[in-house]
Write an enzyme that holds these catalytic residues in place. Structure first.
Site, PDB file in Angstrom:
ATOM      1  N   GLY A   6      -4.881   1.559 -57.452  1.00  0.00           N
ATOM      2  CA  GLY A   6      -6.182   2.118 -57.356  1.00  0.00           C
ATOM      3  C   GLY A   6      -6.131   3.334 -56.225  1.00  0.00           C
ATOM      4  N   GLY A   7      -6.551   2.967 -54.989  1.00  0.00           N
ATOM      5  CA  GLY A   7      -6.578   3.853 -54.091  1.00  0.00           C
ATOM      6  C   GLY A   7      -5.375   5.050 -53.804  1.00  0.00           C
TER       7      GLY A   7
ATOM      8  N   GLU B 200     -13.412  -5.290 -61.786  1.00  0.00           N
ATOM      9  CA  GLU B 200     -14.905  -4.563 -61.544  1.00  0.00           C
ATOM     10  C   GLU B 200     -15.520  -4.693 -62.603  1.00  0.00           C
ATOM     11  OE1 GLU B 200     -12.674  -1.895 -58.359  1.00  0.00           O
ATOM     12  OE2 GLU B 200     -13.022  -0.940 -59.997  1.00  0.00           O
TER      13      GLU B 200
ATOM     14  N   GLY C 198      -9.251  -3.266 -53.587  1.00  0.00           N
ATOM     15  CA  GLY C 198      -9.705  -2.181 -52.741  1.00  0.00           C
ATOM     16  C   GLY C 198     -10.317  -2.708 -51.236  1.00  0.00           C
TER      17      GLY C 198
ATOM     18  N   GLU D 202      -4.764  -9.292 -60.872  1.00  0.00           N
ATOM     19  CA  GLU D 202      -5.719  -8.842 -60.044  1.00  0.00           C
ATOM     20  C   GLU D 202      -6.440  -9.758 -59.140  1.00  0.00           C
ATOM     21  OE1 GLU D 202      -7.274  -4.450 -61.634  1.00  0.00           O
ATOM     22  OE2 GLU D 202      -8.078  -6.590 -62.722  1.00  0.00           O
TER      23      GLU D 202
ATOM     24  N   TRP E  54      -7.799   5.655 -61.468  1.00  0.00           N
ATOM     25  CA  TRP E  54      -8.767   6.413 -60.783  1.00  0.00           C
ATOM     26  C   TRP E  54      -9.806   5.911 -60.602  1.00  0.00           C
ATOM     27  CZ3 TRP E  54      -7.215  12.386 -61.855  1.00  0.00           C
ATOM     28  CH2 TRP E  54      -5.896  12.364 -61.478  1.00  0.00           C
TER      29      TRP E  54
ATOM     30  N   SER F   9      -4.194  -3.578 -53.775  1.00  0.00           N
ATOM     31  CA  SER F   9      -4.093  -2.934 -52.461  1.00  0.00           C
ATOM     32  C   SER F   9      -2.479  -2.755 -52.510  1.00  0.00           C
ATOM     33  CB  SER F   9      -4.434  -3.724 -51.306  1.00  0.00           C
ATOM     34  OG  SER F   9      -6.044  -3.682 -51.456  1.00  0.00           O
TER      35      SER F   9
END
Length: 253
Positions: free
Chosen positions: A236-237, A100, A176, A170, A12, A215
């Site tokens: 993620g999203g 990130e 993202g 990744e 999240w 993604s």
């Protein structure tokens, strides 16, 4: 993915609240996807204790993961959170070196390796995240970047360190952005990572699970997860939308 059990992990990042935790756990548990998939939930640290209480109350078979840990074990380090602290609130996994953390917060591969060691030392399963930037891929340096990130861990933790670990590939250019790697590109990278592990210990290479992160959606999950070396996803999203997340879990089976 041979006989390896699929993993679908919900990262999240800096999103979510108690209401979403409750909704997520209820929907995932009701869908019974955890019968065939290891489902991982990684909310912000402030929500982990509530997530742990909620999953135990629901008797939901959901793994809790920290998004990151300190490379330090304890002491006068204001704002840092140790592996043992996350273990105390129910975490059994932790991400090490998420793109990130590397590219926004400047974590070096050596720092990531130290976090990896702290995780294993304290009984957490580390999910080692590796991946190249778009510029590195364009210059043909994708595999050399993966090699350097993985070797940094081997140099500090030893060649047997991946017997109790997970990998996540990744590609930074897909995080993202809505621009997922093609199944062919993702498979090529996953096969390369598995080959590196095989060169050290064939048994570990066959059993280690390698997730794809970048993604992933319900629309592309089936094609990505059907690749022989892709064992699930780091989401993620779409993980902030429980119904979409369930569809991705179903795709992994």
């Amino acid at each position: 993915m041979a006989n390896r059990k699929p993993v679908v992990a919900a990262n999240w990042k800096m999103n979510g609240d108690r209401q979403l935790v409750k909704q997520f756990i209820e929907i995932v548990h009701a869908a019974e996807v955890t019968n065939n998939v290891d489902v991982v939930l990684s909310p912000p640290a402030t929500l982990l204790d509530y997530a742990n209480t909620t999953r135990l109350g629901q008797k939901a078979d959901i793994i809790l993961s920290a998004q990151s840990i300190s490379e330090l074990s304890s002491g006068a380090y204001t704002g840092e959170l140790s592996a043992n602290m996350f273990k105390d609130v129910g975490c059994t996994w932790v991400y090490c070196g998420h793109s990130e953390r590397r590219h926004i917060f400047g974590e070096s591969s050596e720092v990531v390796a130290k976090k990896f060691i702290q995780a294993q030392k304290n009984g957490l399963t580390p999910v080692l995240c590796v991946g190249e930037t778009e510029e590195e891929r364009k210059k043909g340096k994708a595999f050399s970047r993966l090699t350097s990130q993985i070797e940094a861990v081997i140099n500090l933790a030893g060649k047997d360190c991946f017997q109790n670990a997970i990998f996540a590939y990744e590609p930074v250019w897909a995080i993202g952005t809505g621009k997922a790697a093609t199944p062919e590109i993702a498979q090529e990278a996953h096969k390369f990572i598995r080959g590196m592990i095989a060169a050290m210990r064939q048994e570990s290479a066959e059993s280690i699970r390698i997730l794809y992160g970048g993604s992933v959606t319900p629309d592309n999950a089936v094609e990505l997860f059907s690749q022989p070396d892709i064992d699930g996803g780091l989401i993620g999203g779409a993980a902030l939308r429980p119904l979409d997340f369930v569809k991705i879990c179903q795709a992994a089976t």
